[in-house]
Design an enzyme around this catalytic site. Structure first.
Site, PDB file in Angstrom:
ATOM      1  N   GLU A  47       0.915  -1.293  -0.016  1.00  0.00           N
ATOM      2  CA  GLU A  47      -0.015  -0.024   0.103  1.00  0.00           C
ATOM      3  C   GLU A  47       0.879   1.385   0.081  1.00  0.00           C
ATOM      4  O   GLU A  47       2.114   1.127   0.662  1.00  0.00           O
ATOM      5  CB  GLU A  47      -0.873  -0.013   1.487  1.00  0.00           C
ATOM      6  CG  GLU A  47      -1.778   1.369   1.657  1.00  0.00           C
ATOM      7  CD  GLU A  47      -2.279   0.867   3.013  1.00  0.00           C
ATOM      8  OE1 GLU A  47      -1.718   0.541   4.087  1.00  0.00           O
ATOM      9  OE2 GLU A  47      -3.562   1.633   3.205  1.00  0.00           O
ATOM     10  N   ASN A 114      -6.910   6.194  -1.694  1.00  0.00           N
ATOM     11  CA  ASN A 114      -5.851   5.120  -1.417  1.00  0.00           C
ATOM     12  C   ASN A 114      -6.020   4.020  -2.522  1.00  0.00           C
ATOM     13  O   ASN A 114      -6.963   3.619  -2.287  1.00  0.00           O
ATOM     14  CB  ASN A 114      -5.880   4.749  -0.002  1.00  0.00           C
ATOM     15  CG  ASN A 114      -4.859   3.703   0.446  1.00  0.00           C
ATOM     16  OD1 ASN A 114      -4.212   3.321  -0.228  1.00  0.00           O
ATOM     17  ND2 ASN A 114      -4.518   3.760   1.995  1.00  0.00           N
ATOM     18  N   LYS A 132      -9.248   1.686  -2.051  1.00  0.00           N
ATOM     19  CA  LYS A 132      -9.580   1.196  -0.639  1.00  0.00           C
ATOM     20  C   LYS A 132     -10.922   1.589   0.042  1.00  0.00           C
ATOM     21  O   LYS A 132     -11.157   2.879  -0.017  1.00  0.00           O
ATOM     22  CB  LYS A 132      -8.524   1.602   0.195  1.00  0.00           C
ATOM     23  CG  LYS A 132      -8.414   1.036   1.800  1.00  0.00           C
ATOM     24  CD  LYS A 132      -7.179   1.309   2.639  1.00  0.00           C
ATOM     25  CE  LYS A 132      -7.173   0.894   3.767  1.00  0.00           C
ATOM     26  NZ  LYS A 132      -5.925   1.218   4.423  1.00  0.00           N
ATOM     27  N   GLU A 153      -6.479   8.343   7.827  1.00  0.00           N
ATOM     28  CA  GLU A 153      -6.827   8.108   6.421  1.00  0.00           C
ATOM     29  C   GLU A 153      -8.032   8.611   6.264  1.00  0.00           C
ATOM     30  O   GLU A 153      -8.213   9.101   5.025  1.00  0.00           O
ATOM     31  CB  GLU A 153      -6.813   6.561   6.216  1.00  0.00           C
ATOM     32  CG  GLU A 153      -5.414   6.095   6.184  1.00  0.00           C
ATOM     33  CD  GLU A 153      -5.491   4.413   5.708  1.00  0.00           C
ATOM     34  OE1 GLU A 153      -5.962   4.135   4.450  1.00  0.00           O
ATOM     35  OE2 GLU A 153      -5.011   3.507   6.433  1.00  0.00           O
ATOM     36  N   CYS A 188      -4.642  -3.404   2.686  1.00  0.00           N
ATOM     37  CA  CYS A 188      -4.613  -3.239   4.017  1.00  0.00           C
ATOM     38  C   CYS A 188      -5.678  -3.536   4.941  1.00  0.00           C
ATOM     39  O   CYS A 188      -6.039  -4.533   4.885  1.00  0.00           O
ATOM     40  CB  CYS A 188      -3.823  -2.011   4.402  1.00  0.00           C
ATOM     41  SG  CYS A 188      -3.084  -2.147   6.010  1.00  0.00           S
ATOM     42  N   ASN A 213       0.241  -1.509   5.033  1.00  0.00           N
ATOM     43  CA  ASN A 213       0.929  -0.810   5.926  1.00  0.00           C
ATOM     44  C   ASN A 213       0.513  -1.023   7.537  1.00  0.00           C
ATOM     45  O   ASN A 213      -0.456  -0.236   7.786  1.00  0.00           O
ATOM     46  CB  ASN A 213       0.980   0.569   5.808  1.00  0.00           C
ATOM     47  CG  ASN A 213       1.914   1.098   4.643  1.00  0.00           C
ATOM     48  OD1 ASN A 213       3.178   1.562   4.899  1.00  0.00           O
ATOM     49  ND2 ASN A 213       1.348   1.209   3.627  1.00  0.00           N
TER      50      ASN A 213
END
Ligand code: CDV
Length: 339
Positions: A47, A114, A132, A153, A188, A213
């Site tokens: 990622e 992301n 994501k 995020e 992730c 991550n």
């Protein structure tokens, strides 16, 4: 006829806040070249691979924040493989004929996501893009101490809006007995949610590619025991990572190639390694041994998905969707009232 191919999880070690992209690109290209020497057909990178995992920092300066994203606007034809910042990586994967999945911060000019792309090593075309869906953490920082591992995020990205769409890796059709592998993408935190995996399982997916991550120590994010030791936190993070990947690969009868950004970023923020390849019975068949840049390679046969897909997890035969209505209702937990 067996449908064999050689795949790699391309683990990437520490990348600091001030590590230049050029240095990162040199390391990524080295991994590609090592993969080519070992006849790898598909390499999965982590990622947000091109920079440090910036959502851990509370960034207020717009120019600074924007520097962690790859511009994917009309000026470059809306395609990351043309982005002057990182084009060299995609050019090399095409020269070497390796399919790649790689994650990055996507800036469309209007929105930020992301994102991970899957790019054909044969043609250099983007075969699929995934954004994501499950963004962990908070909008506001836990605190302003610059040494805190935040998880912002939700502040920096919009939730992915492309869904969980499996696709055919046509680039690998010839080496897979004339049937292109069916691929699904996750990023992730998505790997912790059964819903995405099952969406892919319902499309007959044979390989999930997932970069991550995962912080090895973030008690403010997890809650619970705030005095947890770093060693115990690391152990728990690795345990949960393996647990979810192995369980969901098994219950959807597919392979998973999962690749981590790992190591100690900026001397303060540890990320777990644990890059691995898991088979449809849920077994780890290859796993990283270091926290550094490392290729984890395995030869897989996609026909190994058939046993689970035809028997124990024959989704068409054994599922009872009429009983699963709650799964697609809005909102969170609705507990039964006290009688
Ligand atoms: N980048 C991530 O999505 N990380 C989350 C947690 C650790 C914040 C994860 O699920 O690994």
């Amino acid at each position: 006829m067996a449908r064999k191919l050689k795949v790699a999880a391309a683990q990437v070690g520490a990348i600091h806040r001030n590590t230049p992209r050029t240095e990162v690109l040199t390391r990524l290209i080295q991994l590609l070249e090592d993969a080519a020497k070992q006849n790898v057909n598909l390499a999965v990178f982590p990622e947000t691979t091109f920079t440090t995992f910036f959502p851990r920092y509370y960034i207020t300066d717009e120019d600074d924040l924007s520097s962690y994203f790859e511009k994917e606007d009309e000026s470059i034809g809306g395609d990351i493989t043309n982005s002057p910042n990182v084009k060299i990586f995609f050019d090399r994967s095409k020269q070497l004929g390796i399919d790649v999945q790689i994650g990055y911060g996507e800036d469309t000019g209007k929105e930020r996501y992301n994102t991970a792309v899957y790019v054909s090593g044969k043609t250099g075309d983007v075969l699929n893009k995934y954004r994501k869906v499950h963004l962990p953490g908070t909008i506001e920082p836990f605190d302003l101490d610059p040494d805190t591992t935040n998880q912002l995020e939700k502040r920096y990205f919009l939730p992915g809006n492309l869904g969980f769409n499996a696709f055919r890796a046509t680039s690998l059709k010839d080496i897979c007995g004339g049937q292109s592998p069916i691929i699904g993408q996750l990023i992730c935190n998505d790997r912790r949610w059964a819903e995405g995996w099952r969406c892919y399982g319902l499309q007959g997916t044979e390989i999930i590619c997932c970069g991550y991550n995962t912080t090895a120590y973030a008690p403010k994010l997890w809650g619970g025991d705030q005095s947890i030791t770093r060693e115990k936190a690391y152990e728990e993070a690795m345990f949960h990572h393996k647990l979810v990947v192995q369980a969901h690969a098994y219950t959807n009868s597919l392979f998973c190639i999962t690749s981590g950004r790992s190591g100690l970023d900026d001397g303060l923020h540890p990320l777990i390694p644990g890059s691995m390849i898991v088979n449809p019975e849920g077994h780890i068949i290859a796993e990283s041994k270091t926290e550094d840049d490392e290729l984890v390679i395995a030869e897989i046969d996609l026909d190994d998905c058939n046993q689970g897909k035809e028997r124990t997890f024959n989704l068409g035969k054994h599922r009872r969707p009429e009983m699963y209505g709650r799964l697609v209702e809005d909102g969170g937990v609705k507990i039964p009232p006290e009688p």
